[in-house]
Design a protein around this motif. Structure first.
Motif, PDB file in Angstrom:
ATOM      1  N   LEU A   9      36.874  -9.250  99.275  1.00  0.00           N
ATOM      2  CA  LEU A   9      35.472  -9.252  98.863  1.00  0.00           C
ATOM      3  C   LEU A   9      35.345  -8.518  97.538  1.00  0.00           C
ATOM      4  O   LEU A   9      35.992  -7.486  97.342  1.00  0.00           O
ATOM      5  N   LEU A  10      34.504  -9.059  96.677  1.00  0.00           N
ATOM      6  CA  LEU A  10      34.342  -8.451  95.355  1.00  0.00           C
ATOM      7  C   LEU A  10      32.870  -8.168  95.075  1.00  0.00           C
ATOM      8  O   LEU A  10      32.027  -9.043  95.252  1.00  0.00           O
ATOM      9  N   ILE A  55      32.743 -13.405  96.102  1.00  0.00           N
ATOM     10  CA  ILE A  55      31.756 -12.466  95.541  1.00  0.00           C
ATOM     11  C   ILE A  55      30.806 -12.051  96.665  1.00  0.00           C
ATOM     12  O   ILE A  55      30.138 -12.878  97.277  1.00  0.00           O
ATOM     13  N   ALA A  56      30.773 -10.763  96.954  1.00  0.00           N
ATOM     14  CA  ALA A  56      29.946 -10.266  98.060  1.00  0.00           C
ATOM     15  C   ALA A  56      28.614  -9.724  97.574  1.00  0.00           C
ATOM     16  O   ALA A  56      27.651  -9.657  98.349  1.00  0.00           O
ATOM     17  N   GLY A  57      28.555  -9.316  96.325  1.00  0.00           N
ATOM     18  CA  GLY A  57      27.303  -8.766  95.827  1.00  0.00           C
ATOM     19  C   GLY A  57      27.364  -8.517  94.333  1.00  0.00           C
ATOM     20  O   GLY A  57      28.440  -8.416  93.741  1.00  0.00           O
ATOM     21  N   GLN A  58      26.173  -8.440  93.748  1.00  0.00           N
ATOM     22  CA  GLN A  58      26.050  -8.210  92.301  1.00  0.00           C
ATOM     23  C   GLN A  58      24.980  -7.157  92.094  1.00  0.00           C
ATOM     24  O   GLN A  58      23.901  -7.261  92.666  1.00  0.00           O
ATOM     25  N   GLY A  59      25.252  -6.180  91.269  1.00  0.00           N
ATOM     26  CA  GLY A  59      24.239  -5.177  90.926  1.00  0.00           C
ATOM     27  C   GLY A  59      23.940  -4.225  92.066  1.00  0.00           C
ATOM     28  O   GLY A  59      24.571  -4.266  93.124  1.00  0.00           O
ATOM     29  N   GLY A  60      22.991  -3.333  91.835  1.00  0.00           N
ATOM     30  CA  GLY A  60      22.609  -2.343  92.842  1.00  0.00           C
ATOM     31  C   GLY A  60      23.462  -1.090  92.744  1.00  0.00           C
ATOM     32  O   GLY A  60      24.321  -0.956  91.868  1.00  0.00           O
ATOM     33  N   VAL A  61      23.207  -0.182  93.636  1.00  0.00           N
ATOM     34  CA  VAL A  61      23.958   1.082  93.690  1.00  0.00           C
ATOM     35  C   VAL A  61      24.865   1.048  94.903  1.00  0.00           C
ATOM     36  O   VAL A  61      24.407   0.742  96.016  1.00  0.00           O
ATOM     37  N   ASP A 371      34.199   1.629 103.968  1.00  0.00           N
ATOM     38  CA  ASP A 371      32.887   1.889 104.573  1.00  0.00           C
ATOM     39  C   ASP A 371      31.954   2.109 103.392  1.00  0.00           C
ATOM     40  O   ASP A 371      32.058   3.135 102.696  1.00  0.00           O
ATOM     41  N   LEU A 372      31.062   1.150 103.159  1.00  0.00           N
ATOM     42  CA  LEU A 372      30.281   1.165 101.923  1.00  0.00           C
ATOM     43  C   LEU A 372      28.828   0.816 102.176  1.00  0.00           C
ATOM     44  O   LEU A 372      28.512   0.137 103.152  1.00  0.00           O
ATOM     45  N   CYS A 373      27.962   1.273 101.292  1.00  0.00           N
ATOM     46  CA  CYS A 373      26.560   0.845 101.313  1.00  0.00           C
ATOM     47  C   CYS A 373      26.191   0.320  99.936  1.00  0.00           C
ATOM     48  O   CYS A 373      26.530   0.946  98.924  1.00  0.00           O
ATOM     49  N   LEU A 374      25.504  -0.818  99.920  1.00  0.00           N
ATOM     50  CA  LEU A 374      24.945  -1.321  98.669  1.00  0.00           C
ATOM     51  C   LEU A 374      23.427  -1.226  98.790  1.00  0.00           C
ATOM     52  O   LEU A 374      22.840  -1.761  99.730  1.00  0.00           O
ATOM     53  N   TRP A 375      22.829  -0.516  97.864  1.00  0.00           N
ATOM     54  CA  TRP A 375      21.396  -0.209  97.938  1.00  0.00           C
ATOM     55  C   TRP A 375      20.624  -0.947  96.844  1.00  0.00           C
ATOM     56  O   TRP A 375      21.103  -1.041  95.711  1.00  0.00           O
ATOM     57  N   ASN A 376      19.406  -1.373  97.187  1.00  0.00           N
ATOM     58  CA  ASN A 376      18.515  -2.009  96.219  1.00  0.00           C
ATOM     59  C   ASN A 376      17.765  -0.950  95.423  1.00  0.00           C
ATOM     60  O   ASN A 376      16.553  -0.793  95.557  1.00  0.00           O
ATOM     61  N   LEU A 392      18.537  -0.676 102.007  1.00  0.00           N
ATOM     62  CA  LEU A 392      19.969  -0.931 102.233  1.00  0.00           C
ATOM     63  C   LEU A 392      20.203  -2.439 102.202  1.00  0.00           C
ATOM     64  O   LEU A 392      19.805  -3.160 103.116  1.00  0.00           O
ATOM     65  N   ARG A 393      20.846  -2.927 101.135  1.00  0.00           N
ATOM     66  CA  ARG A 393      21.063  -4.373 101.010  1.00  0.00           C
ATOM     67  C   ARG A 393      22.241  -4.810 101.874  1.00  0.00           C
ATOM     68  O   ARG A 393      22.181  -5.808 102.573  1.00  0.00           O
ATOM     69  N   GLN A 394      23.323  -4.051 101.822  1.00  0.00           N
ATOM     70  CA  GLN A 394      24.494  -4.372 102.645  1.00  0.00           C
ATOM     71  C   GLN A 394      25.105  -3.083 103.173  1.00  0.00           C
ATOM     72  O   GLN A 394      25.157  -2.076 102.468  1.00  0.00           O
ATOM     73  N   ARG A 395      25.566  -3.175 104.402  1.00  0.00           N
ATOM     74  CA  ARG A 395      26.339  -2.071 104.979  1.00  0.00           C
ATOM     75  C   ARG A 395      27.704  -2.668 105.300  1.00  0.00           C
ATOM     76  O   ARG A 395      27.787  -3.718 105.951  1.00  0.00           O
TER      77      ARG A 395
END
Ligand code: NIG
Ligand code: FE
Length: 405
Positions: A9-10, A55-61, A371-376, A392-395
């Motif tokens: 996953l990227l 591609i798992a996600g773009q942008g965010g924190v 173990d990651l969090c992607l935040w909006n 929380l966009r993705q956990r």
């Protein structure tokens, strides 16, 4: 749950807070086989190296999955009536000495089955996960008999087996004196040492041992017996110390190379120094401070001065912190204790993992579990600044996306 076990996953163009610091330019993060496989500054990403990645996600924190390193998540009943009594002026100690407080939760927890405890815990657990938690420490301490302490720890282990979360368990037999041992605290400590610790070790139910060192709980001498027994069985220790008064519990815990001293509002400089020398982490619990309307502040400046790492945890429990939101804790750590947002975030990631003795968690680095969090949000500090669900966009737990918003 979206299962992605064998795919790389990227994530592209994320603002990275790696547990200790924010990277100064956007990055791409590659996850493979449950681990962080690579981190590149976005500018230097070689497309050929990630040709097969999804591609798992773009942008965010992106932050590490949050680590809640101090909870009493498994219990039955509630203590809303005590909350009202406290608002009318009763103190936490008065309620405890009158047989309420922890002991009222003990009565309810003893009466509950493992299934009932799991069901009552489920919404609290789900709230933590929805707020980004991927590792949770769970203490016993509301059973206070051999059978009931083991019952709670078994539920804790079970949670780690069936939910996408890492569970670290702590035996807190020395939490309060149960009614069967009134006027015989030493007899109860003997039960903790001679039966509870060995049985928990034999069943593999405890990762560490905790005590409540306080006038309404156990003396430093009694806590020391528990620490000695824990060490004899190969377990690290930690302490609820200096919460309501200064009994020197932190100094004692440091002598036993404690993983952490928790609460510590009344901690003094000698205690801070002892913790620094022992490598003990300070766990700040702003939820309990807030709920008890405490005014004594933990010695944050001294902790900084002596370079004692500060963790921040929810202390989720029915009495002093019925709050299952780590991001609210980050906010309270800043507003009440004057931590910087960066300190609060390290407190819920890298330093929280350190308080559990698991240095590979709470960090985003090559080789660490993914173990990651992607935040909006656009800046990591927003996690401590605003208290708002739905960011929380993705956990990601062990390389698998478990939550999409
Ligand atoms: O971390 N300080 C002692 N133990 C818990 C409170 C437990 C309770 O009141 O039920 C704490 O604050
Ligand atoms: Fe606690």
């Amino acid at each position: 749950m979206i299962k992605t076990p064998h795919t790389s996953l990227l994530w592209r163009n994320v603002t990275l807070f790696d547990g200790l610091r924010q990277w100064d330019q956007p990055v791409a993060v590659l996850v493979k086989d449950g681990q962080v496989a690579a981190i590149w500054p976005e500018q230097t990403l070689d497309e050929r190296m990630v040709r097969n990645a999804q591609i798992a996600g773009q942008g965010g924190v992106m932050t590490p999955g949050l680590v809640d390193c101090h909870t009493h998540l498994i219990y039955a009943g509630d203590r809303a009536a005590e909350f009202e009594l406290r608002l009318e002026g009763a103190s936490y100690e008065e309620i405890a000495r009158a047989g309420g407080g922890i002991l009222s939760t003990v009565r309810a927890t003893r009466a509950a089955s493992e299934e009932q405890l799991l069901e009552s815990c489920r919404p609290r657990l789900e709230a933590l996960m929805a707020d980004g938690v991927t590792t949770v420490e769970i203490k016993s301490g509301y059973g206070l008999t051999l059978a009931d302490e083991l019952k709670v720890l078994r539920v804790a282990r079970h949670i780690g087996e069936v939910f996408p979360i890492r569970v670290v368990t702590t035996l807190l037999g020395a939490h309060a004196l149960p009614p069967e041992f009134v006027d015989n605290a030493d007899g109860y400590v003997e039960l903790v040492c001679a039966e509870m610790i060995p049985a928990a070790v034999a069943e593999g139910l405890a990762d560490a041992v905790d005590v409540f060192c306080e006038g309404i709980a156990f003396s430093p001498e009694q806590c020391e017996r528990v620490f000695r027994t824990a060490h004899k069985h190969g377990l690290r220790v930690k302490a609820h110390a200096e919460q309501l008064s200064n009994l020197g519990g932190s100094m004692l815990a440091a002598r036993y190379q404690a993983l952490s001293c928790d609460h510590i509002e009344y901690l003094d400089e000698a205690g801070v120094k002892a913790m620094a020398e022992a490598g003990t982490t300070a766990v700040l619990l702003p939820g309990a401070f807030h709920m008890l309307r405490e005014t004594q502040l933990p010695p944050v400046d001294l902790l900084r001065q002596y370079n004692v790492p500060m963790a921040v945890a929810s202390d989720a429990n029915p009495g002093t912190s019925p709050i299952c939101s780590p991001t609210l804790m980050a906010n309270l750590a800043c507003t009440l204790f004057r931590l910087t947002p960066r300190e609060a975030l390290s407190g819920m990631t890298a330093h929280a993992a350190r308080a559990l003795g698991i240095q590979t968690l709470g960090r985003i680095e090559v080789g660490a579990p993914a173990d990651l969090c992607l935040w909006n949000i656009s800046h990591p500090a927003e996690l401590a600044y605003a208290v708002q669900a739905g960011r929380l966009r993705q956990r990601v737990f062990a390389g698998t996306i478990t939550h999409v918003h």
